[in-house]
Design a protein around this motif. Structure first.
Motif, mmCIF file in Angstrom:
data_model
loop_
_atom_site.group_PDB
_atom_site.id
_atom_site.type_symbol
_atom_site.label_atom_id
_atom_site.label_comp_id
_atom_site.label_asym_id
_atom_site.label_seq_id
_atom_site.Cartn_x
_atom_site.Cartn_y
_atom_site.Cartn_z
ATOM 1 N N HIS A 172 0.831 -1.203 0.000
ATOM 2 C CA HIS A 172 0.000 0.000 0.000
ATOM 3 C C HIS A 172 0.870 1.259 0.000
ATOM 4 C CE1 HIS A 172 -3.528 -2.472 0.673
ATOM 5 N NE2 HIS A 172 -2.884 -3.084 1.667
ATOM 6 N N GLN A 173 2.161 1.092 -0.297
ATOM 7 C CA GLN A 173 3.064 2.237 -0.309
ATOM 8 C C GLN A 173 3.200 2.778 -1.729
ATOM 9 O OE1 GLN A 173 6.630 1.802 2.234
ATOM 10 N NE2 GLN A 173 6.068 -0.365 2.369
ATOM 11 N N GLU A 174 3.090 4.078 -1.839
ATOM 12 C CA GLU A 174 3.225 4.692 -3.160
ATOM 13 C C GLU A 174 4.663 4.601 -3.658
ATOM 14 O OE1 GLU A 174 1.724 8.625 -3.092
ATOM 15 O OE2 GLU A 174 -0.326 8.029 -2.549
ATOM 16 N N GLU A 175 5.634 4.729 -2.760
ATOM 17 C CA GLU A 175 7.042 4.629 -3.131
ATOM 18 C C GLU A 175 7.506 3.185 -2.930
ATOM 19 O OE1 GLU A 175 8.909 6.976 -4.407
ATOM 20 O OE2 GLU A 175 7.316 8.484 -4.314
ATOM 21 N N PRO A 182 17.426 -22.756 4.493
ATOM 22 C CA PRO A 182 16.284 -21.836 4.484
ATOM 23 C C PRO A 182 16.705 -20.425 4.056
ATOM 24 C CG PRO A 182 17.056 -22.181 6.726
ATOM 25 C CD PRO A 182 17.872 -23.087 5.852
ATOM 26 N N TYR A 183 15.842 -19.800 3.251
ATOM 27 C CA TYR A 183 16.099 -18.443 2.793
ATOM 28 C C TYR A 183 14.849 -17.583 3.007
ATOM 29 C CZ TYR A 183 20.181 -20.406 0.421
ATOM 30 O OH TYR A 183 21.364 -21.039 0.135
ATOM 31 N N ARG A 184 15.072 -16.338 3.376
ATOM 32 C CA ARG A 184 13.984 -15.378 3.507
ATOM 33 C C ARG A 184 14.014 -14.427 2.306
ATOM 34 N NH1 ARG A 184 12.049 -16.153 8.543
ATOM 35 N NH2 ARG A 184 13.489 -17.038 10.082
ATOM 36 N N VAL A 185 12.836 -14.026 1.901
ATOM 37 C CA VAL A 185 12.702 -13.194 0.707
ATOM 38 C C VAL A 185 12.163 -11.822 1.104
ATOM 39 C CG1 VAL A 185 11.605 -12.976 -1.560
ATOM 40 C CG2 VAL A 185 12.224 -15.243 -0.687
ATOM 41 N N GLU A 186 12.720 -10.785 0.505
ATOM 42 C CA GLU A 186 12.192 -9.430 0.629
ATOM 43 C C GLU A 186 11.930 -8.883 -0.767
ATOM 44 O OE1 GLU A 186 14.900 -7.102 2.911
ATOM 45 O OE2 GLU A 186 14.368 -8.046 4.822
ATOM 46 N N ILE A 187 10.840 -8.119 -0.875
ATOM 47 C CA ILE A 187 10.409 -7.625 -2.182
ATOM 48 C C ILE A 187 10.441 -6.100 -2.180
ATOM 49 C CG2 ILE A 187 8.506 -7.546 -3.840
ATOM 50 C CD1 ILE A 187 7.545 -10.208 -2.779
ATOM 51 N N LEU A 188 11.040 -5.555 -3.242
ATOM 52 C CA LEU A 188 11.054 -4.100 -3.434
ATOM 53 C C LEU A 188 9.946 -3.769 -4.414
ATOM 54 C CD1 LEU A 188 12.521 -1.389 -2.907
ATOM 55 C CD2 LEU A 188 13.906 -1.882 -4.931
ATOM 56 N N ALA A 189 8.853 -3.199 -3.900
ATOM 57 C CA ALA A 189 7.683 -2.985 -4.750
ATOM 58 C C ALA A 189 6.930 -1.743 -4.309
ATOM 59 C CB ALA A 189 6.763 -4.197 -4.690
ATOM 60 N N ALA A 190 6.303 -1.116 -5.268
ATOM 61 C CA ALA A 190 5.429 0.023 -4.981
ATOM 62 C C ALA A 190 4.015 -0.503 -4.744
ATOM 63 C CB ALA A 190 5.474 1.010 -6.143
ATOM 64 N N GLU A 191 3.060 0.395 -4.733
ATOM 65 C CA GLU A 191 1.686 0.004 -4.431
ATOM 66 C C GLU A 191 1.182 -1.014 -5.453
ATOM 67 O OE1 GLU A 191 -2.664 2.124 -3.572
ATOM 68 O OE2 GLU A 191 -0.962 3.307 -4.295
ATOM 69 N N GLY A 192 0.547 -2.066 -4.963
ATOM 70 C CA GLY A 192 0.021 -3.103 -5.833
ATOM 71 C C GLY A 192 0.125 -4.475 -5.190
ATOM 72 N N GLU A 193 -0.262 -5.482 -5.941
ATOM 73 C CA GLU A 193 -0.232 -6.861 -5.452
ATOM 74 C C GLU A 193 0.712 -7.672 -6.325
ATOM 75 O OE1 GLU A 193 -3.448 -10.442 -4.550
ATOM 76 O OE2 GLU A 193 -4.076 -8.348 -4.513
#
Length: 207
Positions: free
Chosen positions: A116-119, A190-201
């Motif tokens: 829900h973040q615009e940036e 085991p690996y953890r994932v982080e996503i760099l994303a703007a608003e959306g699904e």
């Protein structure tokens, strides 16, 4: 030189079939001109032998077992091919339709995020179908690859992957929509994932 009849008789089969040397043929012909018995033997060898009806029937009967063997071999090979085809098709159907078999041979893990973040910002995703918050390639059937699901994701994303201690092992991996990207990761860790994303699904499928 007088050649014995016994020698000429030995040479007649090769002479008649035109298999002997020219010099040998000349000697045989010279002998035949002066020897009635050898000439008669030569003519007898040239005369085709008629096979009577009884002998023909015997030949046919002797050939029948061979034909039966060939037919049996043909049926056995055909049955083996058909059985193999049925087994392969059954195995493919079982793998595709039986859930645990499909998951075993074609493993997949899906992670998603509703941002829900615009940036664009690094965010922790949620892991579907499991309470575990990590990805692990725990069999040889994993490809160690990821796709950004073109059917539901809002757009291209970038991910980074950390190990269990929080250290970054892969950084800034760009994932365009629908493109499978290989991951240089180890199995059974085991690996953890982080996503760099703007608003959306967004949904990522790990294979």
């Amino acid at each position: 030189m007088k050649i014995p009849c016994s020698m000429i008789l030995d040479l007649l089969p090769t002479y008649i079939d035109d298999l002997c040397a020219e010099e040998t043929a000349a000697l045989v012909e010279e002998h035949l001109r002066s020897c009635d018995s050898c000439r008669a033997a030569c003519e007898a060898l040239k005369t085709p032998v008629e096979v009577d009806g009884v002998q023909k029937q015997k030949n046919i009967k002797s050939a029948n077992p061979l034909k039966k063997i060939r037919k049996d071999q043909f049926y056995r090979v055909g049955f083996s091919v058909l059985l193999t085809f049925i087994l392969v098709v059954s195995a493919m159907f079982a793998v595709q339709e039986v859930g645990f078999l499909h998951d075993f041979f074609f493993p997949k893990r899906t992670v998603g995020i509703r941002s829900h973040q615009e940036e664009a910002a690094w965010q922790q995703p949620f892991y579907t179908f499991t309470d575990d918050d990590f990805v692990m390639f725990d069999s040889i059937f994993w490809e160690k690859a990821v796709t950004n699901d073109a059917g539901v994701s809002a757009g291209d994303v970038t991910i980074r992957i950390k190990d269990a201690d929080g250290n970054i092992v892969l950084d800034n991996v760009y994932l365009p929509l629908g493109v499978k990207v290989p991951l240089d990761l180890k199995r059974f860790e085991p690996y953890r994932v982080e996503i760099l994303a703007a608003e959306g699904e967004y949904y990522l499928n790990f294979y």
